[in-house]
Design a protein around this motif. Structure first.
Motif, PDB file in Angstrom:
ATOM      1  N   MET A 116       0.847  -1.181   0.000  1.00 15.98           N
ATOM      2  CA  MET A 116       0.000   0.000   0.000  1.00 15.98           C
ATOM      3  C   MET A 116       0.892   1.242   0.000  1.00 15.98           C
ATOM      4  SD  MET A 116      -2.848   1.349   2.785  1.00 15.98           S
ATOM      5  CE  MET A 116      -3.762  -0.140   2.807  1.00 15.98           C
ATOM      6  N   ASN A 117       0.622   2.139  -0.930  1.00 14.89           N
ATOM      7  CA  ASN A 117       1.398   3.380  -0.976  1.00 14.89           C
ATOM      8  C   ASN A 117       0.682   4.477  -0.182  1.00 14.89           C
ATOM      9  OD1 ASN A 117      -0.590   4.550  -2.655  1.00 14.89           O
ATOM     10  ND2 ASN A 117       0.416   3.761  -4.486  1.00 14.89           N
ATOM     11  N   ALA A 118       1.284   5.654  -0.113  1.00 18.62           N
ATOM     12  CA  ALA A 118       0.729   6.756   0.684  1.00 18.62           C
ATOM     13  C   ALA A 118      -0.653   7.177   0.183  1.00 18.62           C
ATOM     14  CB  ALA A 118       1.683   7.952   0.673  1.00 18.62           C
ATOM     15  N   THR A 119      -0.836   7.206  -1.132  1.00 17.21           N
ATOM     16  CA  THR A 119      -2.133   7.593  -1.696  1.00 17.21           C
ATOM     17  C   THR A 119      -3.216   6.618  -1.269  1.00 17.21           C
ATOM     18  OG1 THR A 119      -1.048   8.605  -3.599  1.00 17.21           O
ATOM     19  CG2 THR A 119      -3.365   8.052  -3.847  1.00 17.21           C
ATOM     20  N   ASP A 120      -2.909   5.334  -1.335  1.00 16.24           N
ATOM     21  CA  ASP A 120      -3.864   4.323  -0.886  1.00 16.24           C
ATOM     22  C   ASP A 120      -4.187   4.490   0.595  1.00 16.24           C
ATOM     23  OD1 ASP A 120      -3.922   3.143  -3.411  1.00 16.24           O
ATOM     24  OD2 ASP A 120      -2.382   1.662  -2.896  1.00 16.24           O
ATOM     25  N   GLY A 121      -3.170   4.757   1.393  1.00 17.28           N
ATOM     26  CA  GLY A 121      -3.373   4.939   2.830  1.00 17.28           C
ATOM     27  C   GLY A 121      -4.267   6.128   3.138  1.00 17.28           C
ATOM     28  N   ILE A 122      -4.031   7.235   2.456  1.00 20.24           N
ATOM     29  CA  ILE A 122      -4.854   8.437   2.658  1.00 20.24           C
ATOM     30  C   ILE A 122      -6.302   8.151   2.273  1.00 20.24           C
ATOM     31  CG2 ILE A 122      -5.281  10.789   1.825  1.00 20.24           C
ATOM     32  CD1 ILE A 122      -2.176  11.001   1.491  1.00 20.24           C
ATOM     33  N   GLY A 123      -6.488   7.523   1.120  1.00 24.65           N
ATOM     34  CA  GLY A 123      -7.838   7.193   0.671  1.00 24.65           C
ATOM     35  C   GLY A 123      -8.523   6.219   1.608  1.00 24.65           C
ATOM     36  N   PHE A 124      -7.789   5.204   2.068  1.00 26.81           N
ATOM     37  CA  PHE A 124      -8.342   4.208   2.981  1.00 26.81           C
ATOM     38  C   PHE A 124      -8.797   4.858   4.284  1.00 26.81           C
ATOM     39  CE2 PHE A 124      -7.907   1.071   6.384  1.00 26.81           C
ATOM     40  CZ  PHE A 124      -8.720   0.044   5.892  1.00 26.81           C
ATOM     41  N   ILE A 125      -7.991   5.735   4.836  1.00 25.45           N
ATOM     42  CA  ILE A 125      -8.354   6.423   6.084  1.00 25.45           C
ATOM     43  C   ILE A 125      -9.596   7.288   5.861  1.00 25.45           C
ATOM     44  CG2 ILE A 125      -7.625   8.191   7.748  1.00 25.45           C
ATOM     45  CD1 ILE A 125      -4.741   7.042   7.369  1.00 25.45           C
ATOM     46  N   GLY A 126      -9.625   8.031   4.759  1.00 21.56           N
ATOM     47  CA  GLY A 126     -10.777   8.883   4.474  1.00 21.56           C
ATOM     48  C   GLY A 126     -12.063   8.101   4.331  1.00 21.56           C
ATOM     49  N   VAL A 127     -12.020   7.030   3.549  1.00 24.67           N
ATOM     50  CA  VAL A 127     -13.214   6.219   3.338  1.00 24.67           C
ATOM     51  C   VAL A 127     -13.642   5.539   4.633  1.00 24.67           C
ATOM     52  CG1 VAL A 127     -14.072   4.169   2.128  1.00 24.67           C
ATOM     53  CG2 VAL A 127     -12.811   5.917   0.880  1.00 24.67           C
ATOM     54  N   THR A 128     -12.685   5.115   5.438  1.00 29.71           N
ATOM     55  CA  THR A 128     -13.011   4.484   6.728  1.00 29.71           C
ATOM     56  C   THR A 128     -13.737   5.472   7.640  1.00 29.71           C
ATOM     57  OG1 THR A 128     -11.130   2.983   6.548  1.00 29.71           O
ATOM     58  CG2 THR A 128     -12.048   3.327   8.756  1.00 29.71           C
ATOM     59  N   ILE A 129     -13.264   6.707   7.693  1.00 28.87           N
ATOM     60  CA  ILE A 129     -13.933   7.736   8.504  1.00 28.87           C
ATOM     61  C   ILE A 129     -15.361   7.960   8.008  1.00 28.87           C
ATOM     62  CG2 ILE A 129     -13.933  10.201   9.117  1.00 28.87           C
ATOM     63  CD1 ILE A 129     -10.821  10.013   9.059  1.00 28.87           C
ATOM     64  N   LEU A 130     -15.541   8.043   6.697  1.00 29.85           N
ATOM     65  CA  LEU A 130     -16.883   8.230   6.132  1.00 29.85           C
ATOM     66  C   LEU A 130     -17.804   7.065   6.493  1.00 29.85           C
ATOM     67  CD1 LEU A 130     -16.010   9.557   2.565  1.00 29.85           C
ATOM     68  CD2 LEU A 130     -17.139  10.833   4.397  1.00 29.85           C
ATOM     69  N   LEU A 131     -17.296   5.848   6.374  1.00 30.71           N
ATOM     70  CA  LEU A 131     -18.129   4.680   6.670  1.00 30.71           C
ATOM     71  C   LEU A 131     -18.467   4.570   8.151  1.00 30.71           C
ATOM     72  CD1 LEU A 131     -16.499   2.060   4.289  1.00 30.71           C
ATOM     73  CD2 LEU A 131     -18.738   3.178   4.047  1.00 30.71           C
ATOM     74  N   ILE A 132     -17.525   4.915   9.013  1.00 27.50           N
ATOM     75  CA  ILE A 132     -17.801   4.898  10.455  1.00 27.50           C
ATOM     76  C   ILE A 132     -18.863   5.945  10.789  1.00 27.50           C
ATOM     77  CG2 ILE A 132     -16.833   5.410  12.737  1.00 27.50           C
ATOM     78  CD1 ILE A 132     -14.207   4.083  11.734  1.00 27.50           C
ATOM     79  N   ALA A 133     -18.752   7.138  10.206  1.00 26.03           N
ATOM     80  CA  ALA A 133     -19.765   8.178  10.438  1.00 26.03           C
ATOM     81  C   ALA A 133     -21.133   7.690   9.987  1.00 26.03           C
ATOM     82  CB  ALA A 133     -19.386   9.466   9.695  1.00 26.03           C
ATOM     83  N   TYR A 134     -21.187   7.066   8.823  1.00 21.75           N
ATOM     84  CA  TYR A 134     -22.453   6.555   8.296  1.00 21.75           C
ATOM     85  C   TYR A 134     -23.015   5.470   9.208  1.00 21.75           C
ATOM     86  CZ  TYR A 134     -25.824   4.574   5.042  1.00 21.75           C
ATOM     87  OH  TYR A 134     -26.976   4.096   4.465  1.00 21.75           O
ATOM     88  N   MET A 192     -16.703  14.478  10.822  1.00 19.99           N
ATOM     89  CA  MET A 192     -16.221  13.208  10.267  1.00 19.99           C
ATOM     90  C   MET A 192     -16.421  13.176   8.755  1.00 19.99           C
ATOM     91  SD  MET A 192     -17.388  10.447  13.161  1.00 19.99           S
ATOM     92  CE  MET A 192     -16.556   9.030  12.410  1.00 19.99           C
ATOM     93  N   ASN A 193     -17.559  13.673   8.298  1.00 20.71           N
ATOM     94  CA  ASN A 193     -17.806  13.729   6.861  1.00 20.71           C
ATOM     95  C   ASN A 193     -16.825  14.671   6.172  1.00 20.71           C
ATOM     96  OD1 ASN A 193     -20.216  12.226   5.595  1.00 20.71           O
ATOM     97  ND2 ASN A 193     -20.926  12.805   7.632  1.00 20.71           N
ATOM     98  N   PHE A 194     -16.573  15.821   6.775  1.00 20.68           N
ATOM     99  CA  PHE A 194     -15.631  16.785   6.200  1.00 20.68           C
ATOM    100  C   PHE A 194     -14.231  16.183   6.107  1.00 20.68           C
ATOM    101  CE2 PHE A 194     -12.545  20.235   6.730  1.00 20.68           C
ATOM    102  CZ  PHE A 194     -12.871  21.026   5.631  1.00 20.68           C
ATOM    103  N   LEU A 195     -13.752  15.605   7.189  1.00 20.05           N
ATOM    104  CA  LEU A 195     -12.408  15.038   7.217  1.00 20.05           C
ATOM    105  C   LEU A 195     -12.302  13.834   6.273  1.00 20.05           C
ATOM    106  CD1 LEU A 195      -9.555  14.964   8.376  1.00 20.05           C
ATOM    107  CD2 LEU A 195     -10.459  13.593  10.268  1.00 20.05           C
ATOM    108  N   GLY A 196     -13.260  12.932   6.364  1.00 23.51           N
ATOM    109  CA  GLY A 196     -13.217  11.734   5.524  1.00 23.51           C
ATOM    110  C   GLY A 196     -13.281  12.063   4.047  1.00 23.51           C
ATOM    111  N   ALA A 197     -14.215  12.927   3.677  1.00 26.34           N
ATOM    112  CA  ALA A 197     -14.344  13.310   2.271  1.00 26.34           C
ATOM    113  C   ALA A 197     -13.122  14.094   1.808  1.00 26.34           C
ATOM    114  CB  ALA A 197     -15.619  14.122   2.055  1.00 26.34           C
ATOM    115  N   GLY A 198     -12.584  14.934   2.676  1.00 24.17           N
ATOM    116  CA  GLY A 198     -11.390  15.691   2.320  1.00 24.17           C
ATOM    117  C   GLY A 198     -10.198  14.783   2.040  1.00 24.17           C
ATOM    118  N   LEU A 199     -10.015  13.772   2.876  1.00 28.90           N
ATOM    119  CA  LEU A 199      -8.921  12.826   2.658  1.00 28.90           C
ATOM    120  C   LEU A 199      -9.151  11.991   1.402  1.00 28.90           C
ATOM    121  CD1 LEU A 199      -8.243  11.645   6.325  1.00 28.90           C
ATOM    122  CD2 LEU A 199      -6.752  13.053   4.886  1.00 28.90           C
TER     123      LEU A 199
END
Length: 79
Positions: A1-19, A37-44
């Motif tokens: 996993m590269n940095a881009t994947d990690g950033i995207g994974f963290i963002g999507v995880t935050i969005l899904l937890i909020a949901y 959580m939506n702002f941070l997750g979507a931003g990432l």
């Protein structure tokens, strides 16, 4: 996993937890934590999409980030 994947994974995880928290009535859709959580997750997720140069998700996640920011401003004005 590269940095881009990690950033995207963290963002999507935050969005899904909020949901999930909203769906199970742990947090309300108008609560500050949900909006943040939506702002941070979507931003990432948007940042990861920018790094991948994937325009459909840049537009989607960028829009989600902007809408969440408006929700946070609205929340702040009401308090």
């Amino acid at each position: 996993m590269n940095a881009t994947d990690g950033i995207g994974f963290i963002g999507v995880t935050i969005l899904l937890i909020a949901y999930l928290l909203n769906l199970t009535d742990k947090i309300g859709k108008d609560s500050l934590i949900y909006l943040q959580m939506n702002f941070l997750g979507a931003g990432l997720a948007c940042l990861a999409s920018v790094l991948m140069n994937y325009w459909p998700f840049i537009i989607l996640e960028g829009s989600w980030t902007i809408v969440s920011a408006f929700g946070i401003f609205k929340y702040a004005r009401q308090k």
